[in-house]
Design a protein around this motif. Sequence first.
Motif, PDB file in Angstrom:
ATOM      1  N   VAL A   8       0.934  -1.446   0.034  1.00  0.00           N
ATOM      2  CA  VAL A   8       0.078  -0.042  -0.399  1.00  0.00           C
ATOM      3  C   VAL A   8       0.767   1.355   0.026  1.00  0.00           C
ATOM      4  O   VAL A   8       1.809   1.091   0.832  1.00  0.00           O
TER       5      VAL A   8
ATOM      6  N   LYS B  87       0.458   5.635  -0.205  1.00  0.00           N
ATOM      7  CA  LYS B  87      -0.121   7.136  -0.210  1.00  0.00           C
ATOM      8  C   LYS B  87       1.130   8.015  -0.692  1.00  0.00           C
ATOM      9  O   LYS B  87       1.498   8.501   0.271  1.00  0.00           O
TER      10      LYS B  87
ATOM     11  N   SER C 280      -2.569   5.450   7.768  1.00  0.00           N
ATOM     12  CA  SER C 280      -2.966   4.331   7.293  1.00  0.00           C
ATOM     13  C   SER C 280      -3.725   3.423   7.856  1.00  0.00           C
ATOM     14  O   SER C 280      -4.987   2.701   7.948  1.00  0.00           O
TER      15      SER C 280
ATOM     16  N   ALA D 113      -5.787   4.312  -1.165  1.00  0.00           N
ATOM     17  CA  ALA D 113      -4.632   3.906  -1.049  1.00  0.00           C
ATOM     18  C   ALA D 113      -4.691   4.236  -2.441  1.00  0.00           C
ATOM     19  O   ALA D 113      -5.224   4.335  -3.378  1.00  0.00           O
TER      20      ALA D 113
END
Lengths: 360, 435
Positions: free
Chosen positions: A11, A13, A48, A58
Amino acid sequence: MNHPMVQFRSVQKTYDGESLVVKDLNLDIARGEFLTLLGPSGSGKTTSLMMLAGFETATSGDILLDGRPITHIPPEKRDIGMVFQNYALFPHMTVAENVAFPLSVRGIRGAASSEKVARVLGMVGLNDYGSRRPAQLSGGQQQRVAVARALVFEPKLVLMDEPLSALDKQLREQLQYEIKRLHHELGLTIVYVTHDQSEALAMSDRIAVFYQGRVQQLADPVTLYERPANSFVAQFIGENNAIHGRVESIDGHRCRVRVDESLTVPARLVAPLAVSQPARLSIRPERVVVTPPDGSVDVSVPAQVLDVTYLGRYVRMRLSACGSEEFIVTLPNDGREFSPSCTAVQIGWRADDCLALDVL
Amino acid sequence: MSSDAPALIESTTIDPASGGGSLPPPGPSLNDDLRRRLRRTEWRGHLRAYLLIAPLLIFVLVSFVLPLSTLVYKSFHDPVVPTGLPLTYKALREWGGPRDEVPTEPVYAALANDMKAAKRDGRAAEIASRLNIEASGLRTTFMRAVRRIDSVESGPWKPYFAGVDPAWESPTTWATVRNLADTNHGLFFLSALDLRKSSQGDVVRQPAEQRIYVEVFIRTIGISALVALLCMAFGFAIAYLLAHAGDRTANLLMILVLLPFWTSLLVRTTAWIVLLQKEGVINSMLLGIGAISQPLPMMYNKFGVAVAMTHILLPFAILPMYSVMRQIPPSFVRAARSLGASPTTAFLRVYLPQCAPGVAAGVLLVFIIALGYYITPALVGGAGDQMISYFIADNLTRALNWGLASAMGVLVLAAVLLLYWAYDKLVGVTNMRLG
């Protein structure tokens, strides 16, 4: 049913398209686990959590809840209970209405609802407070209501975003214990965000230490404290003394580090270091012994006591040793006299308590 | 030694109720002295505070409280006729005849004496004007009698009055005079509500063609309510945008919202005339693109008044709503959604109820300001769209009926206070946020 409750898979971001707030997060959270995301502010831990809750998406990668990707599921359909830092109790509703809110939006009303509300308020010890407004409660009581509200609909997963940071120390410790008890009794899966390392150590099954968008170490509290994976973790969790040197020899998990011309120190090799690379030795203040009996320590060096702070349960000394003016030693206050300042002493430690880490 | 031990313990035990056992209990004299010193210090502080606000206090008293109390006083206090014709009223009381009869000679004689005195003092015209307000035509009737009163030395007076104007022989004239007997009365309020005192002394409605004010009051409330609702609808959307936009956008939008405050009300109203009139910008544009074949009537009607007033009053609705919305942390809606509420449910059940004080304050503020609006309806509205302020101004400047104007003002004031009271009961004034 063997898959983890939550899986973060690669993930990432970014908010501005330039810098990554979360860089390549891979994290599995097991059913029934109490996992803490620990880190300084801006480390990506809250982001998160918000991605898991569904308030942020994400930029790339997948988040799986119960084996299913949840990227396109809105927050209200994720079945995740959340407790916020500022409690987020609805001020225009009573405590009971607040707690009944998740039930009423699910169509549960009347006796079934009030029974659940009463039970969950009982669990947090607020049976008699149902008809009050949130503003009439203390901070600790408000946070208990927020916890009750997040639990009443029996969610798969409970997220807590620094829930105790607004409370004073004593209340915080009491609520830590209560949350821990609820986790144990109800078999909850909890993801907990905090920047307070002692809170993380006290509550968690496992802790993920975040720094600069990456998980620096994912481990249980004991491992995290005793065997930090790198200098950041060692520095962030608890206190430690840093001695800078250069790796002289390596023998499996042991190594020798040269501090200056006259001193080489044996240490446990933690970071992947090679011979002649700079290293940072980390020793916990409570593992240093002052005037050690012969043969009880592997390293013994001379030091000068600079000042002594009496803290009741223990005594904290600042020494000049190994080229550092900030060498800290804490001694349990066992009633014996301690060396006053401006005296020369000998200090020592065992090689196992000295970790050779990377240089920050 | 052993017998001393308990006493020792007792003396060193700190008793929380007396605030520490080691100090002697404070005597009454010490307490009094302390209190006196506290009072003196506080008094000095208060005095300084009062002196600081004194200029403002005096200004408020002179510019606000004084005119307002004069307004209220004038709405019921009306001494012109009773003090101008004292003998007449005394004679009328002595005679005490029924209202459908013409009084007897002593009353006419007293009136003649009053008229002579009034003419001497130069107050006759004032009395005649006041009588004329109650029944038009009475000014002429009265002044005719005054003009020739000095040519007659003595009675009988009844034929003299009947001679100058037959109205003096009508019971209606005398009933009107008798209605004005008191220096304090409710006649102005009656006429502000399209009522009047009949010749029999009963309260009846005005004849149909003279009824105007009730309709004007209803119209004023209607337009104000419409404007308040429009401001609420538009203002809510704009305030929401302001409260949830990024800082830069929000600042820019805020300047746009406040911009109208920096231009004169008259200029803004005139701008609307430019836009809305028959050959105005909007009509020309619509005609030009062929959307309409006839110019739309957008001015001198309710539409124009509502549009212009909504635009001008919009900031008053936006600011209180914005200040409330900005204080609602985003975590509330997030919490609601994490607890299972859809975006709509979260908005309706969590966000909206918390906006209520701001929305109520904004709507109330707009409604109250709209109630007293004058320039915009006067310029943009047609004859049938004038609001109560227009008629108050009309009575002050043209009809010179200050009593009626005051009574209408008091009624508007009462309506506002009533609204304020209702708001306090519903939302609580302490919850009001005005920016």
